[in-house]
Design a protein around this motif. Structure first.
Motif, PDB file in Angstrom:
ATOM      1  N   ASP A 123      -1.778 -65.094 -11.904  1.00 59.90           N
ATOM      2  CA  ASP A 123      -0.712 -65.169 -11.181  1.00 59.90           C
ATOM      3  C   ASP A 123       0.433 -63.875 -10.686  1.00 59.90           C
ATOM      4  O   ASP A 123       0.891 -64.311 -10.521  1.00 59.90           O
ATOM      5  N   VAL A 124      -0.018 -62.730 -11.464  1.00 61.17           N
ATOM      6  CA  VAL A 124       0.932 -62.349 -11.454  1.00 61.17           C
ATOM      7  C   VAL A 124       1.159 -60.912 -10.388  1.00 61.17           C
ATOM      8  O   VAL A 124      -0.324 -59.851 -10.586  1.00 61.17           O
ATOM      9  N   PRO A 125       1.751 -61.264  -9.802  1.00 61.28           N
ATOM     10  CA  PRO A 125       1.776 -59.821  -8.306  1.00 61.28           C
ATOM     11  C   PRO A 125       1.621 -58.383  -9.330  1.00 61.28           C
ATOM     12  O   PRO A 125       1.468 -58.052 -10.549  1.00 61.28           O
ATOM     13  N   ASP A 126       0.859 -57.060  -8.577  1.00 62.37           N
ATOM     14  CA  ASP A 126       0.960 -56.162  -9.397  1.00 62.37           C
ATOM     15  C   ASP A 126       2.096 -55.033  -9.649  1.00 62.37           C
ATOM     16  O   ASP A 126       2.302 -54.602 -10.530  1.00 62.37           O
ATOM     17  N   GLU A 127       3.085 -55.376  -8.579  1.00 64.25           N
ATOM     18  CA  GLU A 127       4.260 -54.728  -8.883  1.00 64.25           C
ATOM     19  C   GLU A 127       4.756 -55.147 -10.060  1.00 64.25           C
ATOM     20  O   GLU A 127       5.794 -54.151 -10.454  1.00 64.25           O
ATOM     21  N   HIS A 128       4.706 -56.082 -10.995  1.00 65.59           N
ATOM     22  CA  HIS A 128       4.547 -56.667 -12.171  1.00 65.59           C
ATOM     23  C   HIS A 128       3.909 -56.938 -13.561  1.00 65.59           C
ATOM     24  O   HIS A 128       4.570 -57.287 -14.605  1.00 65.59           O
ATOM     25  N   ARG A 129       3.414 -55.697 -13.400  1.00 60.56           N
ATOM     26  CA  ARG A 129       1.709 -56.077 -14.173  1.00 60.56           C
ATOM     27  C   ARG A 129       2.289 -54.753 -15.212  1.00 60.56           C
ATOM     28  O   ARG A 129       1.350 -53.967 -14.954  1.00 60.56           O
ATOM     29  N   SER A 130       3.552 -54.135 -15.113  1.00 62.38           N
ATOM     30  CA  SER A 130       3.494 -52.755 -16.385  1.00 62.38           C
ATOM     31  C   SER A 130       3.059 -53.035 -17.686  1.00 62.38           C
ATOM     32  O   SER A 130       3.960 -54.343 -17.854  1.00 62.38           O
ATOM     33  N   ALA A 131       2.207 -52.233 -17.928  1.00 64.61           N
ATOM     34  CA  ALA A 131       2.504 -53.029 -19.889  1.00 64.61           C
ATOM     35  C   ALA A 131       2.697 -50.928 -19.985  1.00 64.61           C
ATOM     36  O   ALA A 131       2.509 -49.239 -19.469  1.00 64.61           O
ATOM     37  N   ALA A 132       2.526 -51.270 -21.266  1.00 75.31           N
ATOM     38  CA  ALA A 132       2.085 -49.635 -22.094  1.00 75.31           C
ATOM     39  C   ALA A 132       1.428 -50.151 -23.569  1.00 75.31           C
ATOM     40  O   ALA A 132       1.377 -50.849 -24.462  1.00 75.31           O
ATOM     41  N   PHE A 133       0.323 -49.433 -23.722  1.00 74.54           N
ATOM     42  CA  PHE A 133      -0.060 -48.723 -25.466  1.00 74.54           C
ATOM     43  C   PHE A 133       1.032 -48.328 -26.294  1.00 74.54           C
ATOM     44  O   PHE A 133       1.610 -46.923 -25.560  1.00 74.54           O
ATOM     45  N   VAL A 134       1.352 -48.446 -27.123  1.00 77.48           N
ATOM     46  CA  VAL A 134       2.540 -48.646 -28.373  1.00 77.48           C
ATOM     47  C   VAL A 134       1.671 -48.062 -29.539  1.00 77.48           C
ATOM     48  O   VAL A 134       1.248 -48.411 -29.996  1.00 77.48           O
ATOM     49  N   CYS A 135       2.456 -46.918 -30.363  1.00 76.23           N
ATOM     50  CA  CYS A 135       2.134 -46.753 -31.550  1.00 76.23           C
ATOM     51  C   CYS A 135       3.000 -46.228 -32.763  1.00 76.23           C
ATOM     52  O   CYS A 135       3.759 -45.487 -31.793  1.00 76.23           O
ATOM     53  N   ALA A 136       3.052 -46.736 -33.424  1.00 82.57           N
ATOM     54  CA  ALA A 136       4.229 -46.220 -34.977  1.00 82.57           C
ATOM     55  C   ALA A 136       3.448 -45.596 -35.513  1.00 82.57           C
ATOM     56  O   ALA A 136       2.217 -45.981 -36.262  1.00 82.57           O
ATOM     57  N   ALA A 137       3.376 -44.308 -35.960  1.00 84.57           N
ATOM     58  CA  ALA A 137       2.866 -43.467 -36.661  1.00 84.57           C
ATOM     59  C   ALA A 137       3.823 -43.037 -38.041  1.00 84.57           C
ATOM     60  O   ALA A 137       5.407 -42.862 -37.647  1.00 84.57           O
ATOM     61  N   ALA A 138       3.878 -43.247 -39.232  1.00 84.82           N
ATOM     62  CA  ALA A 138       4.443 -43.603 -40.804  1.00 84.82           C
ATOM     63  C   ALA A 138       4.242 -43.200 -41.591  1.00 84.82           C
ATOM     64  O   ALA A 138       3.332 -42.787 -41.591  1.00 84.82           O
ATOM     65  N   LEU A 139       4.936 -42.081 -41.865  1.00 81.48           N
ATOM     66  CA  LEU A 139       4.879 -41.090 -43.266  1.00 81.48           C
ATOM     67  C   LEU A 139       5.421 -41.753 -44.512  1.00 81.48           C
ATOM     68  O   LEU A 139       6.346 -41.787 -44.387  1.00 81.48           O
ATOM     69  N   ALA A 140       4.945 -41.817 -45.632  1.00 81.66           N
ATOM     70  CA  ALA A 140       5.415 -41.958 -47.261  1.00 81.66           C
ATOM     71  C   ALA A 140       5.264 -40.759 -48.169  1.00 81.66           C
ATOM     72  O   ALA A 140       3.378 -40.545 -47.913  1.00 81.66           O
ATOM     73  N   VAL A 141       6.334 -40.427 -48.327  1.00 79.26           N
ATOM     74  CA  VAL A 141       6.861 -39.409 -49.114  1.00 79.26           C
ATOM     75  C   VAL A 141       6.558 -39.807 -51.014  1.00 79.26           C
ATOM     76  O   VAL A 141       7.847 -40.074 -50.934  1.00 79.26           O
ATOM     77  N   PRO A 142       5.596 -40.188 -51.656  1.00 86.54           N
ATOM     78  CA  PRO A 142       6.643 -40.446 -52.869  1.00 86.54           C
ATOM     79  C   PRO A 142       7.026 -39.174 -53.581  1.00 86.54           C
ATOM     80  O   PRO A 142       7.127 -38.316 -53.341  1.00 86.54           O
ATOM     81  N   ALA A 143       8.141 -39.943 -55.088  1.00 87.63           N
ATOM     82  CA  ALA A 143       9.025 -39.512 -55.346  1.00 87.63           C
ATOM     83  C   ALA A 143       8.043 -38.635 -56.370  1.00 87.63           C
ATOM     84  O   ALA A 143       6.999 -38.460 -56.930  1.00 87.63           O
ATOM     85  N   GLY A 144       7.947 -37.512 -56.165  1.00 92.48           N
ATOM     86  CA  GLY A 144       8.190 -36.327 -57.701  1.00 92.48           C
ATOM     87  C   GLY A 144       8.216 -34.968 -57.459  1.00 92.48           C
ATOM     88  O   GLY A 144      10.175 -35.041 -57.616  1.00 92.48           O
ATOM     89  N   ALA A 145       8.147 -33.302 -58.066  1.00 96.30           N
ATOM     90  CA  ALA A 145       8.598 -33.001 -58.619  1.00 96.30           C
ATOM     91  C   ALA A 145       9.348 -32.495 -57.107  1.00 96.30           C
ATOM     92  O   ALA A 145      10.625 -31.297 -56.958  1.00 96.30           O
TER      93      ALA A 145
END
Length: 220
Positions: A123-145
């Motif tokens: 029942d949601v009209p076209d003008e209110h059907r906005s959406a987005a695909f969302v992605c979080a990309a994460a980097l983890a660097v372990p302790a070292g030299a």
């Protein structure tokens, strides 16, 4: 490190996934950024190092991606990359969000998830059907030299409008019902190259790339 010697020779970065398509994407990005790196041996998936599955119990995409990256980095002692993604519908306050893969109750049932979402929005009209695909990309660097442990997260979005019925047979998940901004086709009608150029995952990983390259260079 607890991989028990299972880390393949030459491995430099682990992508916390079992999806070989994602591994190929990361290899292609790194091949352009670090042409002297043998990406076929340097970039491996979670299965190659015997990394344990991680329960994605965070309340944001960023939290889930970081949890996976941290776990793999701790398990292997290698640089680790992970992602988490989903569909955020404006009129639903950002839902399904982190619950996108199990919106209908069973994880990974794409058809049921899509059908439930369409029913909720009928029942949601076209003008209110906005959406987005969302992605979080994460980097983890372990302790070292190269220094102390460090982390970084980037977000990528592919905004668009939700259709009233599935269109197209490509892609997966909610692809058939999202029409990206500036497109006349659904995400499921785009070629792989077209989708990668504008996708939430592509944008997040391209933004993360300089940080990943710096991490790898510091550990030479």
């Amino acid at each position: 490190m607890s991989a028990g010697g299972r880390i393949p020779a030459g491995a430099r970065v682990v992508l916390a996934t079992h999806n070989q398509g994602k591994v190929r994407e990361l290899r292609a990005l790194l091949a352009d950024a670090l042409p002297d790196l043998d990406v076929e041996t340097a970039v491996v998936d979670a299965g190659a190092v015997g990394a344990p599955d991680v329960v994605e119990d965070g309340v944001t995409f960023e939290a889930n991606a970081l949890k996976k990256a941290r776990a793999v980095a701790e398990h292997t002692g290698l640089v680790a990359v992970a992602d988490d993604s989903g569909l955020a519908v404006d009129v639903l306050g950002g839902a399904p969000g982190i619950f996108s893969a199990r919106w209908a109750g069973r994880h990974g049932d794409d058809h049921a998830n899509l059908e439930l979402l369409l029913a909720q929005l009928q029942d949601v009209p076209d003008e209110h059907r906005s959406a987005a695909f969302v992605c979080a990309a994460a980097l983890a660097v372990p302790a070292g030299a190269s220094g102390p442990a460090r982390e970084h997260v980037e977000l990528g979005r592919m905004p668009g409008t939700l259709l009233r019925e599935p269109v197209g047979v490509g892609g997966f998940g909610y692809d058939p019902i999202l029409r990206p901004e500036g497109e006349e086709r659904s995400t499921a009608q785009l070629s792989a190259a077209e989708k990668n150029a504008i996708s939430h995952r592509g944008r997040a990983f391209r933004a993360l790339l300089p940080h990943l390259v710096a991490a790898l260079e510091s550990r030479l």
